[in-house]
Design a protein around this motif. Structure first.
Motif, PDB file in Angstrom:
ATOM      1  N   ILE A  56      43.006  44.906  52.586  1.00 39.60           N
ATOM      2  CA  ILE A  56      43.481  45.283  51.254  1.00 39.60           C
ATOM      3  C   ILE A  56      43.397  44.068  50.333  1.00 39.60           C
ATOM      4  CG2 ILE A  56      45.399  46.221  49.918  1.00 39.60           C
ATOM      5  CD1 ILE A  56      44.279  48.145  52.003  1.00 39.60           C
ATOM      6  N   VAL A  57      42.788  44.262  49.169  1.00 40.84           N
ATOM      7  CA  VAL A  57      42.725  43.206  48.159  1.00 40.84           C
ATOM      8  C   VAL A  57      43.353  43.754  46.882  1.00 40.84           C
ATOM      9  CG1 VAL A  57      41.240  41.713  46.787  1.00 40.84           C
ATOM     10  CG2 VAL A  57      40.625  42.249  49.168  1.00 40.84           C
ATOM     11  N   GLY A  58      44.500  43.217  46.502  1.00 40.91           N
ATOM     12  CA  GLY A  58      45.160  43.642  45.274  1.00 40.91           C
ATOM     13  C   GLY A  58      44.505  43.017  44.057  1.00 40.91           C
ATOM     14  N   VAL A  59      44.229  43.831  43.041  1.00 40.06           N
ATOM     15  CA  VAL A  59      43.600  43.349  41.807  1.00 40.06           C
ATOM     16  C   VAL A  59      44.538  43.674  40.646  1.00 40.06           C
ATOM     17  CG1 VAL A  59      41.595  43.545  40.287  1.00 40.06           C
ATOM     18  CG2 VAL A  59      41.313  43.725  42.771  1.00 40.06           C
ATOM     19  N   PRO A  60      44.844  42.712  39.783  1.00 37.20           N
ATOM     20  CA  PRO A  60      45.832  42.943  38.729  1.00 37.20           C
ATOM     21  C   PRO A  60      45.411  44.014  37.730  1.00 37.20           C
ATOM     22  CG  PRO A  60      44.719  40.834  38.427  1.00 37.20           C
ATOM     23  CD  PRO A  60      44.325  41.329  39.768  1.00 37.20           C
ATOM     24  N   VAL A  61      46.427  44.601  37.106  1.00 36.38           N
ATOM     25  CA  VAL A  61      46.252  45.613  36.071  1.00 36.38           C
ATOM     26  C   VAL A  61      46.917  45.114  34.801  1.00 36.38           C
ATOM     27  CG1 VAL A  61      46.764  48.000  35.385  1.00 36.38           C
ATOM     28  CG2 VAL A  61      46.231  47.466  37.773  1.00 36.38           C
ATOM     29  N   ASP A  62      46.213  45.222  33.657  1.00 39.37           N
ATOM     30  CA  ASP A  62      46.823  44.883  32.383  1.00 39.37           C
ATOM     31  C   ASP A  62      46.842  46.119  31.490  1.00 39.37           C
ATOM     32  OD1 ASP A  62      44.246  45.188  31.372  1.00 39.37           O
ATOM     33  OD2 ASP A  62      43.875  43.037  31.171  1.00 39.37           O
ATOM     34  N   ARG A  63      47.050  45.951  30.195  1.00 38.67           N
ATOM     35  CA  ARG A  63      47.178  47.097  29.296  1.00 38.67           C
ATOM     36  C   ARG A  63      45.872  47.878  29.143  1.00 38.67           C
ATOM     37  NH1 ARG A  63      52.057  47.257  26.331  1.00 38.67           N
ATOM     38  NH2 ARG A  63      53.535  45.955  27.481  1.00 38.67           N
ATOM     39  N   GLN A  64      44.755  47.325  29.621  1.00 42.34           N
ATOM     40  CA  GLN A  64      43.472  48.026  29.549  1.00 42.34           C
ATOM     41  C   GLN A  64      43.041  48.614  30.888  1.00 42.34           C
ATOM     42  OE1 GLN A  64      40.340  46.160  27.055  1.00 42.34           O
ATOM     43  NE2 GLN A  64      41.753  44.419  26.931  1.00 42.34           N
ATOM     44  N   GLY A  65      43.895  48.453  31.898  1.00 40.92           N
ATOM     45  CA  GLY A  65      43.573  48.975  33.219  1.00 40.92           C
ATOM     46  C   GLY A  65      43.236  47.877  34.202  1.00 40.92           C
ATOM     47  N   LEU A  66      42.522  48.231  35.257  1.00 43.59           N
ATOM     48  CA  LEU A  66      42.142  47.259  36.274  1.00 43.59           C
ATOM     49  C   LEU A  66      41.361  46.105  35.648  1.00 43.59           C
ATOM     50  CD1 LEU A  66      41.995  47.091  39.571  1.00 43.59           C
ATOM     51  CD2 LEU A  66      39.587  47.629  39.161  1.00 43.59           C
ATOM     52  N   VAL A  67      41.724  44.877  36.016  1.00 46.65           N
ATOM     53  CA  VAL A  67      41.041  43.692  35.497  1.00 46.65           C
ATOM     54  C   VAL A  67      39.770  43.487  36.315  1.00 46.65           C
ATOM     55  CG1 VAL A  67      41.211  41.227  35.014  1.00 46.65           C
ATOM     56  CG2 VAL A  67      43.238  42.686  34.776  1.00 46.65           C
ATOM     57  N   VAL A  68      38.661  43.960  35.802  1.00 41.22           N
ATOM     58  CA  VAL A  68      37.395  43.938  36.539  1.00 41.22           C
ATOM     59  C   VAL A  68      36.962  42.517  36.857  1.00 41.22           C
ATOM     60  CG1 VAL A  68      34.963  44.605  36.466  1.00 41.22           C
ATOM     61  CG2 VAL A  68      36.713  46.135  35.531  1.00 41.22           C
ATOM     62  N   ASP A  69      37.218  41.585  35.950  1.00 39.40           N
ATOM     63  CA  ASP A  69      36.806  40.194  36.174  1.00 39.40           C
ATOM     64  C   ASP A  69      37.535  39.563  37.362  1.00 39.40           C
ATOM     65  OD1 ASP A  69      35.077  40.351  34.054  1.00 39.40           O
ATOM     66  OD2 ASP A  69      36.424  39.368  32.618  1.00 39.40           O
ATOM     67  N   ALA A  70      38.643  40.168  37.805  1.00 39.74           N
ATOM     68  CA  ALA A  70      39.395  39.620  38.935  1.00 39.74           C
ATOM     69  C   ALA A  70      38.908  40.166  40.276  1.00 39.74           C
ATOM     70  CB  ALA A  70      40.889  39.922  38.764  1.00 39.74           C
ATOM     71  N   LEU A  71      37.939  41.069  40.262  1.00 35.17           N
ATOM     72  CA  LEU A  71      37.416  41.615  41.512  1.00 35.17           C
ATOM     73  C   LEU A  71      36.609  40.538  42.241  1.00 35.17           C
ATOM     74  CD1 LEU A  71      36.243  45.136  40.317  1.00 35.17           C
ATOM     75  CD2 LEU A  71      37.879  44.713  42.159  1.00 35.17           C
ATOM     76  N   PRO A  72      36.945  40.260  43.494  1.00 32.19           N
ATOM     77  CA  PRO A  72      36.193  39.239  44.237  1.00 32.19           C
ATOM     78  C   PRO A  72      34.917  39.815  44.848  1.00 32.19           C
ATOM     79  CG  PRO A  72      37.967  40.083  45.591  1.00 32.19           C
ATOM     80  CD  PRO A  72      38.080  40.783  44.257  1.00 32.19           C
ATOM     81  N   ARG A  73      34.102  38.950  45.377  1.00 33.02           N
ATOM     82  CA  ARG A  73      32.909  39.392  46.076  1.00 33.02           C
ATOM     83  C   ARG A  73      33.290  39.968  47.444  1.00 33.02           C
ATOM     84  NH1 ARG A  73      28.068  37.606  44.044  1.00 33.02           N
ATOM     85  NH2 ARG A  73      28.188  36.071  42.352  1.00 33.02           N
ATOM     86  N   GLY A  74      32.380  40.716  48.015  1.00 40.23           N
ATOM     87  CA  GLY A  74      32.603  41.223  49.367  1.00 40.23           C
ATOM     88  C   GLY A  74      33.406  42.502  49.436  1.00 40.23           C
ATOM     89  N   ILE A  75      33.672  43.124  48.298  1.00 40.15           N
ATOM     90  CA  ILE A  75      34.439  44.366  48.274  1.00 40.15           C
ATOM     91  C   ILE A  75      33.487  45.543  48.478  1.00 40.15           C
ATOM     92  CG2 ILE A  75      35.900  45.859  46.864  1.00 40.15           C
ATOM     93  CD1 ILE A  75      37.283  43.324  47.733  1.00 40.15           C
ATOM     94  N   ARG A  76      33.809  46.433  49.411  1.00 38.43           N
ATOM     95  CA  ARG A  76      32.962  47.589  49.676  1.00 38.43           C
ATOM     96  C   ARG A  76      33.329  48.788  48.811  1.00 38.43           C
ATOM     97  NH1 ARG A  76      30.398  48.296  54.357  1.00 38.43           N
ATOM     98  NH2 ARG A  76      29.494  50.025  53.176  1.00 38.43           N
ATOM     99  N   ALA A  77      34.608  48.869  48.374  1.00 39.12           N
ATOM    100  CA  ALA A  77      35.053  50.024  47.586  1.00 39.12           C
ATOM    101  C   ALA A  77      36.238  49.612  46.726  1.00 39.12           C
ATOM    102  CB  ALA A  77      35.433  51.193  48.490  1.00 39.12           C
ATOM    103  N   VAL A  78      36.423  50.351  45.622  1.00 41.65           N
ATOM    104  CA  VAL A  78      37.554  50.130  44.721  1.00 41.65           C
ATOM    105  C   VAL A  78      38.274  51.468  44.542  1.00 41.65           C
ATOM    106  CG1 VAL A  78      38.291  49.345  42.440  1.00 41.65           C
ATOM    107  CG2 VAL A  78      36.240  48.362  43.490  1.00 41.65           C
TER     108      VAL A  78
END
Length: 478
Positions: free
Chosen positions: A227-249
């Motif tokens: 599990i990799v938690g990715v922050p959420v702001d007022r615009q939704g999931l912060v895409v720039d915070a997604l790390p490499r190596g993720i198979r699914a979101v």
């Protein structure tokens, strides 16, 4: 009566063994007071013993008060039998088998105690359910013969329901779906389980929103997925915070749970572009967007996807009843066969009568009428709570704007997460149930705030419940 099991394999004292097993069944309450025993001739034939053997057993049980005989009616369990808990008996072993350690880290299912002012999120109002119309659909399904044919359904589900769902999401969400790409599931949780088995292997990583909905997180962990938690702001999931190596979101873009924000169009486009660059899948959970109270609806991620990377998951738990356990997956054709197989090995298929009934319920327009009716009621409740937070709670809480779904979220202005948790405890003492944001944290520092659902609380109780909640912000802890 229902036949009960008596084993005589390898036994020598047949009458004594029959007596002990019936007596044990009575004391354990597997046979309850008033239950009939089978006629002696019938039991003797079933056990392949003489009738005299059974007669001896029944006479012994009667002499000890375990059974009573009624002339012309038969033999029944006595109303005066002492429960097994009051008898000195050997303790049953707790067992030497142990579960995998992962289950120690997973919380048990929540227990929702009845409260007078229930602001739990994620609940619909069961009192608004159109029981009459639904009952007619169920009766039709049972009489049609197709739903009770005695054969197994295709894992994808009832064909008529797939067609009805495709038409429904086409009208309500603008999704151009082929019915062949719809797979009916037992709610969202099974949909995620099936998709995880198709897309991810133990050790693979999935990104989830932080804060985010808890049950999927526990499910993925139980399957050995990182599990990799990715922050959420007022615009939704912060895409720039997604790390490499993720198979699914896994995301809830239409009405983020628990923050209530809607993912903006630029952020949706960025997420789709990221998935393409990283060869990743996106699981879009659209759990309650049928309820809208203003603003222009944004297109689902699925409608923006030109590459077949988005898998759309829907549920009838909020629009109908959670007890129906019906949801669906809209999958890209490239995954269709594998999803069918995963559903098959999971439970073969969902309940056919329920599927047939829901298909008719949708086709006859009853579902659309129900949504229009409850939408007006939920709109009123939404507005009452939004106005109260903006006015009565303004000193302590900041409302996150939202025009969708069955809950609102407010962030604490000055209080810590621990202080908000204490306020929730005080509210519970006054029979007011709210949920705190900190319990949905994944990796980030827990946020201080509360969620207020309006599906489980009747409209006339909302203002009184909010008044009691507001008093908890000012009162001192006991």
């Amino acid at each position: 009566m229902t036949a009960f099991h008596i084993s005589l394999v390898g036994r020598k004292n047949l009458s004594g063994e029959i007596y002990r097993q019936i007596r044990r069944a009575v004391l354990d309450r597997r046979l309850r007071p008033g239950d009939p025993l089978p006629p002696g001739r019938e039991l003797a034939r079933t056990l392949a013993v003489s009738r005299a053997t059974v007669t001896v057993v029944y006479e012994r049980l009667a002499a000890e008060g375990f059974v009573t005989s009624r002339q012309g009616s038969g033999t029944f369990i006595s109303e005066l039998v002492v429960p097994a808990g009051r008898e000195k008996t050997g303790r049953r072993s707790t067992g030497v088998l142990q579960p995998r350690q992962i289950w120690e880290a997973i919380a048990p299912p929540p227990a929702f105690e009845p409260v007078r002012f229930d602001f739990h999120a994620g609940f619909c109002d069961a009192s608004l359910f159109p029981h009459g119309a639904w009952r007619r659909s169920v009766v039709w399904a049972l009489r049609s013969g197709e739903a009770t044919a005695g054969t197994y359904e295709h894992p994808a589900g009832h064909h008529d329901l797939s067609v009805a769902i495709a038409r429904h999401i086409g009208i309500s969400r603008g999704i151009g779906a082929a019915s062949d790409d719809i797979i009916v599931t037992n709610g969202t949780q099974q949909a995620l389980d099936v998709l995880a088995r198709v897309l991810l292997a133990p050790g693979d990583a999935i990104a989830i929103e932080d804060p985010g909905y808890g049950p999927p997180r526990h499910l993925f962990k139980a399957l050995g997925i990182r599990i990799v938690g990715v922050p959420v702001d007022r615009q939704g999931l912060v895409v720039d915070a997604l790390p490499r190596g993720i198979r699914a979101v896994y995301v809830t873009p239409s009405h983020q749970f628990p923050l209530s924000v809607t993912m903006t169009l630029p952020r949706r486009q960025a997420l789709l572009a990221w998935a393409e660059r990283n060869n990743a899948a996106i699981i879009e959970d659209d759990y309650d967007s049928e309820f809208r109270f203003g603003g222009r609806p944004l297109e689902p991620l699925q409608t923006l996807d030109a590459k077949g990377r988005v898998i759309y998951v829907g549920s009838f738990s909020k629009t109908m009843l959670p007890t129906l356990r019906l949801g669906f997956i809209l999958t890209p054709p490239s995954l269709r066969a594998a999803v069918h197989k995963a559903k098959f090995v999971s439970d073969w298929h969902s309940s056919t009568p329920a599927q047939a009934a829901l298909a008719r319920f949708i086709d006859e327009g009853a579902f659309a009428r129900h949504i229009r009716r409850v939408n007006a009621i939920y709109r009123e409740r939404h507005q009452i709570i939004a106005d109260a937070i903006a006015n009565d709670f303004a000193e302590h809480l900041e409302l996150i704007p939202s025009t969708t779904g069955l809950h609102l979220t407010a962030l604490a202005r000055k209080m810590s997460a621990d202080q908000i948790a204490e306020i929730a405890r005080r509210a519970a003492d006054r029979s007011v149930a709210v949920q705190i944001l900190s319990r949905f944290a994944v990796n980030a520092i827990p946020r201080a705030g509360i969620m207020l659902g309006y599906g489980a609380i009747p409209t006339p109780r909302i203002e009184e419940g909010l008044h009691l909640l507001r008093a908890c912000f000012d009162s001192e802890p006991p």
